[in-house]
Design an enzyme around this catalytic site. Structure first.
Site, PDB file in Angstrom:
ATOM      1  N   GLU A   1       0.808  -1.345  -0.041  1.00 16.99           N
ATOM      2  CA  GLU A   1      -0.091  -0.086   0.041  1.00 16.99           C
ATOM      3  C   GLU A   1       0.766   1.376   0.162  1.00 16.99           C
ATOM      4  O   GLU A   1       0.843   1.951   0.979  1.00 16.99           O
ATOM      5  CB  GLU A   1      -0.927   0.135   1.274  1.00 16.99           C
ATOM      6  CG  GLU A   1      -2.015  -1.120   1.297  1.00 16.99           C
ATOM      7  CD  GLU A   1      -2.800  -1.117   2.247  1.00 16.99           C
ATOM      8  OE1 GLU A   1      -2.849  -0.166   3.075  1.00 16.99           O
ATOM      9  OE2 GLU A   1      -3.841  -2.110   2.310  1.00 16.99           O
TER      10      GLU A   1
ATOM     11  N   GLU B   1      -5.181  -8.901   0.945  1.00 21.81           N
ATOM     12  CA  GLU B   1      -5.718  -8.480   2.356  1.00 21.81           C
ATOM     13  C   GLU B   1      -7.349  -8.099   2.047  1.00 21.81           C
ATOM     14  O   GLU B   1      -7.577  -7.397   0.933  1.00 21.81           O
ATOM     15  CB  GLU B   1      -5.437  -7.379   2.888  1.00 21.81           C
ATOM     16  CG  GLU B   1      -4.045  -7.423   3.454  1.00 21.81           C
ATOM     17  CD  GLU B   1      -3.526  -5.944   4.410  1.00 21.81           C
ATOM     18  OE1 GLU B   1      -4.533  -5.190   4.655  1.00 21.81           O
ATOM     19  OE2 GLU B   1      -2.365  -5.974   4.455  1.00 21.81           O
TER      20      GLU B   1
END
Ligand code: GBH
Length: 456
Positions: free
Chosen positions: A171, A370
């Site tokens: 991220e 995720e």
């Protein structure tokens, strides 16, 4: 309607990877053990008001000592894969210089133990724990950090055998915009130009590290990167909200997907940020480096964003943070929320996957690295079970529409240090009592175990 369906056994292709994920700073604790240096999160956590209840990752789940018990929990869950991250400050306490064998040995033992249970390790190299020494030299604002990251990646690769999947970054949106512009994550800066430089240097770091890994790759090793993707939806019917949603989509998604998958920054990048930055940190050749083909793309999905137009909080662009792009996020009426108030919209996951495939014809295989549900920690966690079931159904729909999704990792194996929210927010399949470090599998652990068992 999809919300009630349990995706059937045929919904996932043969060989689909079932896993769960964690990250180093969120679970390991033992922050002073075996020569580990401080990371930006150790320092940020000490800033008054930065983390709820003044918590830090210092205790966390004590996984650095209790890892055999956690590997047993993984084995009991029946997962075929486990996504973990390596702590850069355990390997290079000062960010560069001499590697500490003790840090590397920890991950070597862990990877060996996973192999002992036929669990495939997916290793993330950077899940937000930058060595503080590098932050003091400019952090991700400076290109040198990208180069040090590539050296670190090569050192970990050399030390760890038997890792078929490497993820360079987790991220980069959070590491750059949330950390250097919004200031809610470490290092807690609120900058304009600096944050955009950080976003660019993270991408350059990915490109340099991926190159080093590929150059040395053993047979069959795959290299990818993980992005958090949030579809950005206009909050209302106005043209202003539509434009705001597009700016949000640029900041969160497109400034990362387009250079990585399309070798160009989005056309509206200068329009959105132009007054904030002169982009002087870009160099010839960077985009070629950043866009070198990925073996896979990791996608983290939690919820979509509903965006409305809003005034800038800082009218002078020279003083404006890169997060200040004239957008406010709003909670729409309707969709239910998780125990943390996050909206539950499984369709956003399907739209993310089908949208990626539509916009990027050469999209590499995707792993959902995720997806998960946060609450306050009840062990009879029916909300989490529903969330997982609905998001797996959404994944199956995207697969049915032709998206090449190869695996799914539930966030997270354990309740853990949830960054700025401390220990109050819990995402685990396994409950952790932080006073005693007792682990208790929740209803969702048993549900996911049975689900995996029915979809092998
Ligand atoms: C992931 O980020 C992280 O990779 C993982 O480490 C983390 O534990 C997991 O999410 C769960 O949060 O504080 O309610 O205002 C996902 C992107 C960005 C989503 C920050 C939550 C803050 C929402 N996250 N965002 S809130």
């Amino acid at each position: 309607a999809t919300e009630e369906r349990d995706p059937g056994a045929g919904a996932f292709p043969a060989g689909f990877v079932w896993g769960t994920a964690t990250s180093a700073y969120q679970i390991e604790g033992a922050v002073d053990e075996d020569g580990r240096g401080p990371s930006i999160w150790d320092v940020f956590s000490r800033t008054p008001g930065a983390v709820a209840a003044g918590e830090s990752g210092a205790p966390a789940c004590d996984h650095y000592r209790r890892w055999p018990e956690d590997v047993a929990l993984l084995a009991g869950l029946g997962v075929g894969a486990y996504r973990l991250s390596v702590a850069w400050p355990r390997v290079f306490p000062e960010g560069d210089g001499r590697a500490d064998r003790r840090g590397l040995d920890f991950y070597r033992r862990l990877v060996d133990a996973l192999h002992g249970h036929d669990i495939v390790p997916f290793v993330t190299l950077y899940h937000w724990d930058l060595p503080q020494a590098l932050e003091e030299r400019g952090g991700w604002r400076v290109r040198d950090t990208a180069e040090r990251f590539a050296d670190y990646a090569a050192a970990v690769h050399e030390a760890l055998d038997g890792v078929p999947y490497w993820i360079t970054l987790n991220e980069p949106y959070c590491s750059s915009i949330v950390g250097y512009a919004e200031g809610r994550h470490a290092p807690g800066a609120r900058e304009g130009h600096g944050a955009l430089a950080a976003a660019h240097h993270l991408l350059v770091g990915h490109g340099l590290a991926a190159g080093r890994l590929r150059e040395r790759a053993r047979q069959g090793e795959q290299v990818g990167v993980t992005l958090n993707m949030s579809p950005s939806v206009p909050a209302g019917p106005s043209a202003e909200d539509a434009a705001a949603a597009r700016r949000m989509d640029l900041m969160v998604n497109r400034q990362f997907t387009e250079p990585l998958l399309g070798a160009a920054y989005p056309e509206d990048m200068s329009e959105v940020y132009g007054e904030i930055s002169d982009f002087s940190f870009r160099r010839d050749g960077d985009l070629a480096l950043v866009s070198a083909p990925l073996d896979f793309l990791g996608v983290n999905y939690y919820y979509p964003i509903h965006a409305a137009a809003a005034p800038y909080t800082q009218p002078d662009p020279a003083l404006r943070s890169a997060f200040d792009i004239g957008v406010r996020t709003v909670a729409p009426d309707g969709p239910p929320t998780s125990g943390l108030g996050w909206r539950i919209e499984p369709r956003g996951l399907r739209d993310t996957l089908t949208g990626l495939a539509a916009r990027h014809p050469g999209l590499p295989p995707v792993f959902i690295t995720e997806n998960g549900y946060g609450d306050r920690g009840e062990t009879d966690d029916t909300g989490r079970v529903d969330y997982l079931r609905e998001h797996l159904a959404a994944t199956a729909e995207a697969i049915a529409e032709g998206v090449d999704v190869r695996g799914y990792f539930c966030w997270s194996l354990l309740d853990n240090f949830e960054w700025a929210r401390g220990y109050d927010a819990r995402f685990g399949l396994v409950h952790v009592d932080y006073a005693t470090q007792a682990r208790t599998p929740k209803a969702s652990y048993h549900w996911y175990r049975d689900f995996i068992g029915g979809h092998m």
